[in-house]
Design a protein around this motif. Sequence first.
Motif, PDB file in Angstrom:
ATOM      1  N   TYR A 339      55.742  31.482 -73.807  1.00  0.00           N
ATOM      2  CA  TYR A 339      54.696  31.359 -72.778  1.00  0.00           C
ATOM      3  C   TYR A 339      54.312  29.884 -72.581  1.00  0.00           C
ATOM      4  O   TYR A 339      53.977  29.475 -71.469  1.00  0.00           O
ATOM      5  N   HIS A 340      54.355  29.113 -73.652  1.00  0.00           N
ATOM      6  CA  HIS A 340      54.049  27.692 -73.562  1.00  0.00           C
ATOM      7  C   HIS A 340      55.091  26.979 -72.696  1.00  0.00           C
ATOM      8  O   HIS A 340      54.752  26.099 -71.890  1.00  0.00           O
ATOM      9  N   ILE A 341      56.341  27.389 -72.829  1.00  0.00           N
ATOM     10  CA  ILE A 341      57.416  26.788 -72.036  1.00  0.00           C
ATOM     11  C   ILE A 341      57.224  27.076 -70.555  1.00  0.00           C
ATOM     12  O   ILE A 341      57.380  26.193 -69.700  1.00  0.00           O
ATOM     13  N   VAL A 342      56.857  28.309 -70.230  1.00  0.00           N
ATOM     14  CA  VAL A 342      56.615  28.646 -68.824  1.00  0.00           C
ATOM     15  C   VAL A 342      55.394  27.895 -68.305  1.00  0.00           C
ATOM     16  O   VAL A 342      55.351  27.484 -67.139  1.00  0.00           O
ATOM     17  N   ARG A 343      54.414  27.679 -69.155  1.00  0.00           N
ATOM     18  CA  ARG A 343      53.250  26.867 -68.773  1.00  0.00           C
ATOM     19  C   ARG A 343      53.693  25.435 -68.460  1.00  0.00           C
ATOM     20  O   ARG A 343      53.213  24.821 -67.502  1.00  0.00           O
ATOM     21  N   ASN A 344      54.620  24.881 -69.268  1.00  0.00           N
ATOM     22  CA  ASN A 344      55.165  23.556 -68.978  1.00  0.00           C
ATOM     23  C   ASN A 344      55.827  23.514 -67.603  1.00  0.00           C
ATOM     24  O   ASN A 344      55.695  22.538 -66.859  1.00  0.00           O
ATOM     25  N   ALA A 345      56.548  24.586 -67.276  1.00  0.00           N
ATOM     26  CA  ALA A 345      57.216  24.661 -65.976  1.00  0.00           C
ATOM     27  C   ALA A 345      56.195  24.687 -64.845  1.00  0.00           C
ATOM     28  O   ALA A 345      56.366  24.024 -63.815  1.00  0.00           O
ATOM     29  N   GLU A 346      55.118  25.451 -65.031  1.00  0.00           N
ATOM     30  CA  GLU A 346      54.054  25.506 -64.025  1.00  0.00           C
ATOM     31  C   GLU A 346      53.415  24.132 -63.840  1.00  0.00           C
ATOM     32  O   GLU A 346      53.153  23.689 -62.710  1.00  0.00           O
ATOM     33  N   GLU A 347      53.172  23.432 -64.948  1.00  0.00           N
ATOM     34  CA  GLU A 347      52.585  22.095 -64.877  1.00  0.00           C
ATOM     35  C   GLU A 347      53.515  21.129 -64.148  1.00  0.00           C
ATOM     36  O   GLU A 347      53.058  20.265 -63.386  1.00  0.00           O
ATOM     37  N   ALA A 348      54.819  21.286 -64.367  1.00  0.00           N
ATOM     38  CA  ALA A 348      55.800  20.437 -63.665  1.00  0.00           C
ATOM     39  C   ALA A 348      55.759  20.707 -62.166  1.00  0.00           C
ATOM     40  O   ALA A 348      55.792  19.779 -61.352  1.00  0.00           O
ATOM     41  N   LYS A 349      55.677  21.977 -61.789  1.00  0.00           N
ATOM     42  CA  LYS A 349      55.604  22.348 -60.370  1.00  0.00           C
ATOM     43  C   LYS A 349      54.374  21.722 -59.722  1.00  0.00           C
ATOM     44  O   LYS A 349      54.459  21.176 -58.604  1.00  0.00           O
ATOM     45  N   ILE A 350      53.247  21.788 -60.410  1.00  0.00           N
ATOM     46  CA  ILE A 350      52.004  21.213 -59.882  1.00  0.00           C
ATOM     47  C   ILE A 350      52.125  19.692 -59.760  1.00  0.00           C
ATOM     48  O   ILE A 350      51.783  19.102 -58.739  1.00  0.00           O
ATOM     49  N   ALA A 351      52.642  19.050 -60.813  1.00  0.00           N
ATOM     50  CA  ALA A 351      52.770  17.594 -60.806  1.00  0.00           C
ATOM     51  C   ALA A 351      53.709  17.122 -59.701  1.00  0.00           C
ATOM     52  O   ALA A 351      53.446  16.113 -59.032  1.00  0.00           O
ATOM     53  N   LEU A 352      54.801  17.851 -59.474  1.00  0.00           N
ATOM     54  CA  LEU A 352      55.792  17.448 -58.474  1.00  0.00           C
ATOM     55  C   LEU A 352      55.336  17.711 -57.048  1.00  0.00           C
ATOM     56  O   LEU A 352      56.056  17.409 -56.102  1.00  0.00           O
ATOM     57  N   SER A 353      54.136  18.253 -56.885  1.00  0.00           N
ATOM     58  CA  SER A 353      53.521  18.308 -55.561  1.00  0.00           C
ATOM     59  C   SER A 353      52.987  16.934 -55.158  1.00  0.00           C
ATOM     60  O   SER A 353      52.811  16.651 -53.975  1.00  0.00           O
ATOM     61  N   GLU A 354      52.748  16.081 -56.173  1.00  0.00           N
ATOM     62  CA  GLU A 354      52.165  14.756 -55.931  1.00  0.00           C
ATOM     63  C   GLU A 354      53.147  13.619 -56.183  1.00  0.00           C
ATOM     64  O   GLU A 354      53.071  12.573 -55.544  1.00  0.00           O
ATOM     65  N   ILE A 355      54.058  13.812 -57.144  1.00  0.00           N
ATOM     66  CA  ILE A 355      54.996  12.755 -57.515  1.00  0.00           C
ATOM     67  C   ILE A 355      56.422  13.283 -57.385  1.00  0.00           C
ATOM     68  O   ILE A 355      56.626  14.480 -57.163  1.00  0.00           O
ATOM     69  N   TYR A 364      55.425  20.277 -79.285  1.00  0.00           N
ATOM     70  CA  TYR A 364      55.013  21.467 -80.043  1.00  0.00           C
ATOM     71  C   TYR A 364      56.219  22.247 -80.561  1.00  0.00           C
ATOM     72  O   TYR A 364      56.106  23.060 -81.483  1.00  0.00           O
ATOM     73  N   ILE A 365      57.379  22.009 -79.969  1.00  0.00           N
ATOM     74  CA  ILE A 365      58.623  22.630 -80.446  1.00  0.00           C
ATOM     75  C   ILE A 365      59.274  21.753 -81.507  1.00  0.00           C
ATOM     76  O   ILE A 365      59.658  22.220 -82.586  1.00  0.00           O
ATOM     77  N   GLU A 366      59.367  20.461 -81.172  1.00  0.00           N
ATOM     78  CA  GLU A 366      60.090  19.529 -82.033  1.00  0.00           C
ATOM     79  C   GLU A 366      59.681  18.109 -81.639  1.00  0.00           C
ATOM     80  O   GLU A 366      59.582  17.793 -80.449  1.00  0.00           O
ATOM     81  N   ALA A 367      59.426  17.254 -82.609  1.00  0.00           N
ATOM     82  CA  ALA A 367      59.009  15.878 -82.328  1.00  0.00           C
ATOM     83  C   ALA A 367      60.036  15.176 -81.441  1.00  0.00           C
ATOM     84  O   ALA A 367      61.237  15.196 -81.725  1.00  0.00           O
ATOM     85  N   GLY A 368      59.546  14.595 -80.348  1.00  0.00           N
ATOM     86  CA  GLY A 368      60.417  13.829 -79.466  1.00  0.00           C
ATOM     87  C   GLY A 368      61.166  14.646 -78.439  1.00  0.00           C
ATOM     88  O   GLY A 368      61.906  14.082 -77.617  1.00  0.00           O
ATOM     89  N   LEU A 369      60.985  15.970 -78.428  1.00  0.00           N
ATOM     90  CA  LEU A 369      61.707  16.809 -77.464  1.00  0.00           C
ATOM     91  C   LEU A 369      61.073  16.661 -76.078  1.00  0.00           C
ATOM     92  O   LEU A 369      59.880  16.894 -75.901  1.00  0.00           O
ATOM     93  N   GLU A 370      61.869  16.259 -75.098  1.00  0.00           N
ATOM     94  CA  GLU A 370      61.360  16.078 -73.742  1.00  0.00           C
ATOM     95  C   GLU A 370      62.510  16.098 -72.749  1.00  0.00           C
ATOM     96  O   GLU A 370      63.686  16.007 -73.114  1.00  0.00           O
ATOM     97  N   THR A 371      62.151  16.238 -71.470  1.00  0.00           N
ATOM     98  CA  THR A 371      63.119  16.168 -70.386  1.00  0.00           C
ATOM     99  C   THR A 371      62.391  15.771 -69.111  1.00  0.00           C
ATOM    100  O   THR A 371      61.160  15.825 -69.060  1.00  0.00           O
ATOM    101  N   SER A 372      63.146  15.346 -68.119  1.00  0.00           N
ATOM    102  CA  SER A 372      62.561  14.966 -66.837  1.00  0.00           C
ATOM    103  C   SER A 372      63.054  15.900 -65.739  1.00  0.00           C
ATOM    104  O   SER A 372      64.209  16.359 -65.778  1.00  0.00           O
TER     105      SER A 372
END
Length: 454
Positions: A339-355, A364-372
């Motif tokens: 559910y946290h991962i889907v929340r990340n996706a929702e936050e990305a959708k919201i952010a990409l409305s502006e940027i 929260y999964i693993e230190a340093g884990l990220e993507t763009s």
Amino acid sequence: MICGFDYGTSNCALGVSQGSNVQLVTLEGNHTFLPSTVYALDRDLITESVGRNIQEQQAKKAFVESRRNALTRAQRARYEEDIDDNDQVLFFGREAFEEYFQWPEDGYFVKSPKSFLGGTGLRTEHINFFEDVVAAMMQNIKQRAEKQLGEEITHTVIGRPVNFQGIDAEASNRQALEILTAAGKRAGFKEIEFLYEPIAAGLDFEAKLIENKTVLVVDIGGGTTDCAMVRMGPEYVVKDDRSHDFLGHTGERVGGNDLDIRIAGKHLMPLFGMDSTLKNGLPMPTQMYWNAVTTNDVSAIATFNSMETRNQIEQLRLDASEPKLIERFLLMREEKQNYHIVRNAEEAKIALSEIIDHRVLMDYIEAGLETSITREALAKSIEPPLERMLQLMTSVIEQAGEQPDLIYMTGGSAKSPVIRDAIQQCIGNIPVLDGDHFGSVAAGLTVWSQRVFR
């Protein structure tokens, strides 16, 4: 007191009339909308909370009798977990997210329960539980509103999508409305009416029009997209009978949640091995990844949480060319972080409305884990559900037999420039106007409540 109640898939809002003006009630902090989430220390404590908060004694007695087994389990959970009668056991809205993010594997988290209403093949105990989740949320929102207003709310108009589910729509809608009605009564509403959400959004917009227009109202909610073609303006707003002004409506179970799921699957699940290969060169099976993020489907989540899926992931870890990715996937499953991962996706959708480029951090999964994720990549990943939304819009225009003068957009996902660009390309150069993306439905329901309960 009379109110309009938007019990939404992603967010809830409640409006009341103050003289001739509609006011949305503050529900959490400074926010007039509350995320549709609940976190409980134990699942059966949701049922217990509903029973405790029913005010009418005969209704309380009937509820206790119908939920005897769940209430017994709730007492056992209190004893085993040493939960005192005065301890807070349910958390709602943003507070529910905070509890889930901190203790994902310890409690019971529900997001967007409206997505499940009207589902086929549900046993009586499932329907009863959905009633309890909805009732607990309605009780909480009603209590928050009454505390703010200093007055009891007795009558409400609740918004509803055109169709809750796509399969056997008539039976689905009947079941969903029965659940909402039962929950509303247990929350303490004495009279309940329903109104299509896109029409409610249109009523809010109509009050601002200074000339008559034919308007395509598009409400992209969390669980459904609903469209209505409506004649509106000064000539129509004064009419009591609006049936001839509603030229057509369509709706389907495709909404913001479906966009979030596509984003999570296409952009975040590869971090867990979705696009990797097996040692024999064959591609990694993908269905278990989609089950992980399809959080609006009870059967998908049940399958993902099953022992069979766990065993499948363990076997794939042995067969994978990149076993560390599968180990990460297994850990995410064990700690219930999907559910946290889907929340990340929702936050990305919201952010990409502006940027145009957004970095997703997953420490929260693993230190340093990220993507763009870029806006262009997001647009490509959401093409299937977006195409279904566009079909609903063109269908209602065909129903009406005429082109709209303008398009009125509401719902959280309607802010996305990707969606707006797609609408313009599909329907043509028609002005697109924005409403209050989180409050227009509640405001319109409030306008209607003053008519039906006057």
